[in-house]
Scaffold this motif. Structure first.
Motif: not given
Length: 84
Positions: A20-45
């Motif tokens: 979340a603190g990445v200044e200029k998030p790229d596609a991979y930053t977003d992708y990792l956020m999605a993986v994190l969402g999946a691992r924490t059962n946060n479907s909207s994330m």
């Protein structure tokens, strides 16, 4: 990419804050956020992060479609509409 995934496994909150603190998030930053969402059962994330990732790099749709991190979302209509 796998190094990131190993780091994610250790501390989800820390990983989330780092991403979340990445200044200029790229596609991979977003992708990792999605993986994190999946691992924490946060479907909207999962869906919002993946939508953002795919908008920046359309090849990530194909990656997500085969990434077992998202296996339980393969039946999710929102998820499927993002990666199609």
């Amino acid at each position: 990419g796998d190094v990131y995934k190993r780091q994610l496994a250790k501390d989800y909150n820390k990983a989330k804050n780092t991403l979340a603190g990445v200044e200029k998030p790229d596609a991979y930053t977003d992708y990792l956020m999605a993986v994190l969402g999946a691992r924490t059962n946060n479907s909207s994330m999962v869906t919002s992060s993946l939508k953002s990732a795919v908008a920046k790099d359309s090849s990530l749709a194909k990656k997500a479609a085969t990434d077992l991190e998202f296996a339980k979302y393969f039946t999710n209509a929102d998820f499927m509409s993002i990666i199609k």
